[in-house]
Design an enzyme around this catalytic site. Structure first.
Site, PDB file in Angstrom:
ATOM      1  N   ALA A  26       0.769  -1.497  -0.178  1.00  0.00           N
ATOM      2  CA  ALA A  26      -0.033  -0.104   0.202  1.00  0.00           C
ATOM      3  C   ALA A  26       0.809   1.707  -0.021  1.00  0.00           C
ATOM      4  O   ALA A  26       0.114   2.521  -0.346  1.00  0.00           O
ATOM      5  CB  ALA A  26      -0.339   0.066   0.880  1.00  0.00           C
ATOM      6  N   THR A  30       0.049   6.060  -1.466  1.00  0.00           N
ATOM      7  CA  THR A  30      -0.749   6.668  -0.919  1.00  0.00           C
ATOM      8  C   THR A  30      -0.988   8.000  -1.793  1.00  0.00           C
ATOM      9  O   THR A  30      -1.130   8.565  -1.650  1.00  0.00           O
ATOM     10  CB  THR A  30      -0.172   6.489   0.859  1.00  0.00           C
ATOM     11  N   ARG A  38      -6.587  -0.695   5.292  1.00  0.00           N
ATOM     12  CA  ARG A  38      -6.024  -1.209   6.469  1.00  0.00           C
ATOM     13  C   ARG A  38      -5.482  -0.788   7.474  1.00  0.00           C
ATOM     14  O   ARG A  38      -6.029  -0.541   8.942  1.00  0.00           O
ATOM     15  CB  ARG A  38      -4.869  -2.446   6.804  1.00  0.00           C
ATOM     16  N   HIS A 121      -3.815 -10.669  -4.730  1.00  0.00           N
ATOM     17  CA  HIS A 121      -4.865 -10.042  -4.254  1.00  0.00           C
ATOM     18  C   HIS A 121      -5.669  -9.637  -4.868  1.00  0.00           C
ATOM     19  O   HIS A 121      -6.825  -8.862  -4.807  1.00  0.00           O
ATOM     20  CB  HIS A 121      -4.941  -9.091  -3.114  1.00  0.00           C
ATOM     21  N   CYS A 129     -18.118 -13.031 -12.800  1.00  0.00           N
ATOM     22  CA  CYS A 129     -19.045 -14.224 -12.547  1.00  0.00           C
ATOM     23  C   CYS A 129     -18.772 -15.253 -11.547  1.00  0.00           C
ATOM     24  O   CYS A 129     -17.596 -15.685 -12.091  1.00  0.00           O
ATOM     25  CB  CYS A 129     -19.757 -14.446 -14.312  1.00  0.00           C
ATOM     26  N   CYS A 132     -19.481 -18.592 -13.760  1.00  0.00           N
ATOM     27  CA  CYS A 132     -19.356 -19.037 -15.745  1.00  0.00           C
ATOM     28  C   CYS A 132     -17.724 -17.939 -14.772  1.00  0.00           C
ATOM     29  O   CYS A 132     -16.937 -18.884 -16.072  1.00  0.00           O
ATOM     30  CB  CYS A 132     -20.160 -18.708 -15.720  1.00  0.00           C
ATOM     31  N   SER A 200       5.814  -2.283   1.574  1.00  0.00           N
ATOM     32  CA  SER A 200       5.061  -2.850   2.742  1.00  0.00           C
ATOM     33  C   SER A 200       6.046  -3.382   3.300  1.00  0.00           C
ATOM     34  O   SER A 200       7.128  -3.555   3.903  1.00  0.00           O
ATOM     35  CB  SER A 200       4.956  -3.971   1.800  1.00  0.00           C
ATOM     36  N   LEU A 226       8.733   3.095   5.194  1.00  0.00           N
ATOM     37  CA  LEU A 226       8.593   3.430   6.651  1.00  0.00           C
ATOM     38  C   LEU A 226       8.708   3.207   7.601  1.00  0.00           C
ATOM     39  O   LEU A 226       9.244   4.558   8.960  1.00  0.00           O
ATOM     40  CB  LEU A 226       6.948   4.912   6.382  1.00  0.00           C
TER      41      LEU A 226
HETATM   42 ZN   LIG Z   1     -21.599 -15.995 -15.451  1.00  0.00          ZN
END
Ligand SMILES: [Zn+2]
Length: 256
Positions: A26, A30, A38, A121, A129, A132, A200, A226
């Site tokens: 993150a 920033t 978080r 992530h 979907c 599917c 991180s 940091l």
């Molecule tokens: Zn679908």
């Protein structure tokens, strides 16, 4: 040692290895105006309950998530890469790094021009979907929600009705990491002789195990963050400074 001296040392390490993998969190985004959700006090969850980005909460009432997305997505989608993202794109083009592994879901590494990006992530810029697996650009989905389709539903797959619920590919609380970016990240960490961590604090599991993978194969480790991290004592270089500031110095030392 001052930041400038440490960055020069890092530049020499990068030029020596030419086989680095970068891992970002993150802290790299920033300064593009993307809050670290978080972090306490970031303001992201004052108005909405964070359970809307958990799998049980989303399945119970996806309309709540999409109301939130309608407000928050444009801010995130309009965020621009900063000089730290742009440096990594230049480094990849110059053959200095083999790719970027990221914990971020903002898609800014791809926007900046990096090609080999492993989004551990997922991404808020894509959705799929749940039935599917069909993938849709999040821009289109948000437009559909804005026009009143809340929650958005997958209509058809190969001409047959689907009716599956559409969810961003960004990993929600209570959901496992997607397999492919994870296994390719582990491989990249095994191959690299230098791992550079940017923004991180290496606290979040299981992404915090990747530096271990690199260290076990004898890789050097450089950390730009940091905060203190659990890996500081094993790092060849630790630069306790902002990602953008370090990147601007690094760009000069690398002649990019
Ligand atoms: Zn679908």
């Amino acid at each position: 040692m001052c930041t400038e001296d440490k960055v020069e040392q890092l530049a020499n390490l990068i030029l020596k290895h030419k086989n680095s993998i970068v891992f970002t969190g993150a802290g790299i985004s920033t300064e593009s105006g993307i809050p670290d959700y978080r972090s306490p006090g970031s303001g992201a969850w004052e108005k909405y309950d964070s359970s809307i980005v958990s799998i049980p909460g989303f399945l119970k009432d996806p309309t709540q998530y999409y109301n939130y997305a309608l407000e928050m997505y444009p801010i995130r989608a309009n965020a621009k890469p900063n000089s730290a993202h742009l440096l990594l794109a230049k480094m990849e083009k110059a053959g200095l790094i083999n790719g970027v592994i990221t914990q971020n879901v903002d898609g800014l590494h791809l926007t900046a021009g990096n090609i080999n990006v492993h989004e551990l992530h997922g991404s808020i810029r894509q959705s799929s979907c749940l039935e599917c697996g069909q993938v849709f650009p999040m821009d289109d989905i948000i437009n559909r929600v804005d026009e009143g389709e809340n929650p958005p539903i997958c209509e058809t797959i190969d001409g047959k009705p689907c009716n599956g619920l559409i969810k961003p590919t960004a990993v929600f609380f209570g959901e496992g990491l997607p397999t492919r970016p994870w296994t390719s990240s582990v491989d990249k960490c095994k191959e690299a002789s230098l791992m550079i961590v940017i923004g991180s604090s290496l606290q979040v599991s299981p992404a915090n195990s990747l530096p271990d993978v690199a260290l076990k194969t004898g890789s050097d480790l450089a950390i730009i963050d940091l905060l203190d991290t659990p890996f500081d004592s094993r790092a060849t270089i630790k630069i306790q400074d902002r990602a953008v500031h370090v990147s601007e110095l690094l760009m000069g030392f690398l002649g990019l």
